[in-house]
Design an enzyme around this catalytic site. Structure first.
Site: not given
Lengths: 87, 567
Positions: B186, B428, B452, B499
């Site tokens: 975060h 992913e 991922d 992405c």
């Protein structure tokens, strides 16, 4: 004293939000209210004690109320638990 | 010099403000007027409740419902009459409010720490927070308020929680240093969004730094210097200038197509989390949106967003992009993303559990709402549907069936949509990578989600500091996987994009060029830099580097060769 045995139906059990809501409702009654869970007596007006008891979905517990408004308190407690405490 | 992980690029030198969540000091004393002391405690509780509610309300706006609820839980806990009676009882028998609060919180912390259930045990952290903040109010210690730090501040903390980061004023913070977190935490994502240089995972930094100390932060290399010498300060200043100049130099790429040195054009897109972010992609010179994460729509409310609400959001993004491609990922819930009202049960292995397309296909009714909203919005721009966490051909087939079915509904109702809307797969998982050739026959496009993909390929929890070193897209396994996916897509003639963070990685870009990646989707602030890196490589040069790198056997060797060839 009046009492009734109920089963916890909300999926996440009595975690913070439902426990907080339940305890808050219980403080509106004069009676002493306890949850008898696995032989322990938990003060139903204390959110801390309810959370610490780690009551999971499917758990059975007995609500015990004693005092002037014991029947009303029991009815409220049972209906809250059976309705899944808003979850 | 202290080493960590570069979480957000750039250089900053400033004065440390230590964001400490430690307990304030107080001197226990005997109280003679118990009622006055109880009043003091009750006033503190009132102030605590007001402040916490205000914080929760602000967070609901900025970081969503879930975090706000955690804070509101603190109010609920402190309102416990049993807890309050314990505290008041201690005050009546002569303790001061501070001692009583401290002691009773201790009691509850020890009660909770004995509970077997992990989730319940985490409440000790909440009680710890309540204690610190109550004691701060009682002792008159100012609460940490990041929004009020002076200009030229370097924030130093164990970790930046959403509640802290919500208040950061970009102009006043020149750097961030934390003890925990990695590139995708975060703190890192937030720092990059605010363009503040950040170094994360610096061991023990909070115990080494004191308020007022000068710190030089190198968010590019991932290191910082405490009390830098004059020479070091000068060096950092030079780095900073060079970095800012380079950033300025990128401006020449604005408005130009993304092409390799030998003129091969690729698509360079931006990632967004809300329709409004599409403005930032446009401002950052993105030619489209390669990933629109739809979770925000679901996280900001306390019930499933209606078809109309979703339709408006998707339509808005499409309209902002004015006919340019907008790839929208359907709900990616689960894993580390919880949406409380969906009532997902707690799992031992949430990343291997009931998430993303698995959840959506099991809850078809609500998935149909999202797909219908997407189809309706496709009448207003070039919307493409992307399905996350696919592991099998059946999943993409089923989604396509649903889409076909909804098209019939819309036809019957006379509602407009794009007949040729594309449905693609986000690759992913190792499974999807290994069957990329099969999926390429079913999907209209691929987009590689490297975050991922790396985590699943390496079997590593990227949030776990002990194993985070394994989390690297430079690992030969991850590189082979990426190459395999791109080649499978190109053989089938479908568009293949990326992405994840890796698409903006200066070191990896030559490999991606060589493999034949067609679309790069990066954060809005990285678009120009990515364009400049792509322009530095010809296909032939990239191929030469790739054939050398793909022969290497370790992550370290790959990283070393890529670094040596950095442009």
């Amino acid at each position: 004293m009046v009492s009734k045995t109920v089963t916890i139906v909300n999926e996440q059990g009595l975690h913070m939000r439902p426990a907080g809501m339940f305890a808050k409702e219980m403080t509106k009654f004069q009676s002493d209210i306890f949850l008898d869970f696995q032989g322990k007596k938990i003060n139903a007006k204390s959110v801390m004690h309810i959370i610490a008891a780690c009551i999971k979905c499917g758990a059975e517990l007995t609500v015990e109320c004693s005092g002037e408004d014991e029947q009303a308190a029991l009815d409220k407690a049972v209906s809250l638990i059976e309705s899944g405490l808003g979850e | 010099m202290l080493n960590g992980i570069g979480g957000s690029a750039g250089y900053g030198i400033g004065t440390a403000v230590l964001i400490s969540e430690g307990k304030p000091e107080y001197t226990p004393c005997e109280v003679s007027d118990a009622e006055a002391e109880i009043k003091r405690f009750e006033d503190a509780v009132t102030l605590f409740t007001e402040r916490t509610q205000a914080m929760a309300d602000a967070m609901r706006e900025t970081v969503g419902e879930h975090n706000a609820e955690i804070l509101e839980g603190h109010i609920v806990m402190l309102s416990d009459p049993f807890m309050q009676d314990e505290i008041k009882g201690m005050i009546r028998s002569g303790s001061c409010a501070e001692t009583a609060v401290d002691h009773v919180c201790d009691m509850f912390i020890s009660m909770f720490s004995q509970v077997e259930d992990e989730l319940t045990r985490q409440r000790t952290t909440d009680i710890g927070d309540i204690r610190v903040r109550l004691l701060k109010i009682l002792t008159g210690t100012p609460e940490v308020n990041i929004s009020e730090v002076p200009p030229n501040t370097v924030l130093v903390a164990k970790d930046l929680t959403p509640s802290m980061t919500a208040g950061i004023v970009k102009e006043n913070v020149v750097g961030i240093v934390t003890e925990l977190g990695g590139k995708t935490s975060h703190s890192a994502i937030l720092a990059r969004a605010l363009e503040i240089p950040a170094v994360l995972s610096v061991e023990n930094v909070t115990s080494m730094v004191t308020d007022g100390m000068t710190i030089a932060v190198d968010g590019c290399g991932g290191s910082c210097i405490l009390n830098p010498s004059e020479a070091e300060t000068e060096e950092y200043r030079k780095h900073r200038e060079a970095y800012l100049k380079e950033k300025e130099g990128l401006e020449v790429f604005r408005g130009k197509p993304a092409v390799t040195a030998d003129g091969k054009q690729v698509r360079l897109y931006g990632n967004i989390g809300s329709p409004e972010d599409a403005e930032a992609v446009k401002a950052g010179d993105g030619e489209g949106v390669g990933l629109f994460r739809t979770e925000f729509l679901f996280m900001e409310t306390d019930q499933l967003p209606s078809e109309e609400e979703q339709f408006e959001a998707y339509k808005k993004a499409a309209e902002i992009m004015e006919g340019k491609e907008v790839i929208i990922r359907t709900l990616d819930v689960g894993g580390d993303k919880d949406i409380p009202y969906l009532g997902l049960s707690r799992e031992d292995n949430p990343f291997l559990g009931f998430r993303a397309v698995r959840y959506c296909l099991a809850n078809e009714a609500s998935y149909r709402v999202q797909l219908r909203a997407l189809l309706r919005a496709s009448a207003y721009g070039d919307i493409k549907i992307m399905v996350p966490l696919v592991t099998s051909v059946e999943e993409i087939r089923r989604v396509k069936e649903l889409v076909a079915d909804i098209k019939k509904e819309l036809d019957a109702e006379g509602i407009a949509y794009n007949q040729d809307i594309q449905v693609g797969v986000m690759i992913e998982t190792p499974a999807a990578s290994l069957i990329a050739d099969l999926l390429a026959k079913e999907a209209d496009f691929f987009s590689i989600g490297t975050n991922d993909l790396t985590q699943y390929t390496m079997a590593v929890d990227r949030g776990n500091a002990k194993v985070a070193y394994l989390y690297s897209a430079y690992h030969p396994a991850v590189l082979r996987s990426i190459r395999n996916i791109i080649e499978a897509a190109n053989r089938e003639g479908i568009m293949v994009g990326m992405c994840g963070e890796a698409a903006a990685d200066t070191l990896l870009i030559p490999l991606l060029i060589s493999f034949g990646l067609g679309e790069y989707s990066v954060s809005a602030t990285s678009i120009l830099a990515t364009k400049s890196t792509i322009a530095k490589w010809s296909k032939e040069e990239a191929d030469r580097l790739a054939s050398q790198v793909m022969e290497l056997s370790t992550e370290a060797e790959v990283a070393a060769v890529l670094k040596a060839n950095k442009r």
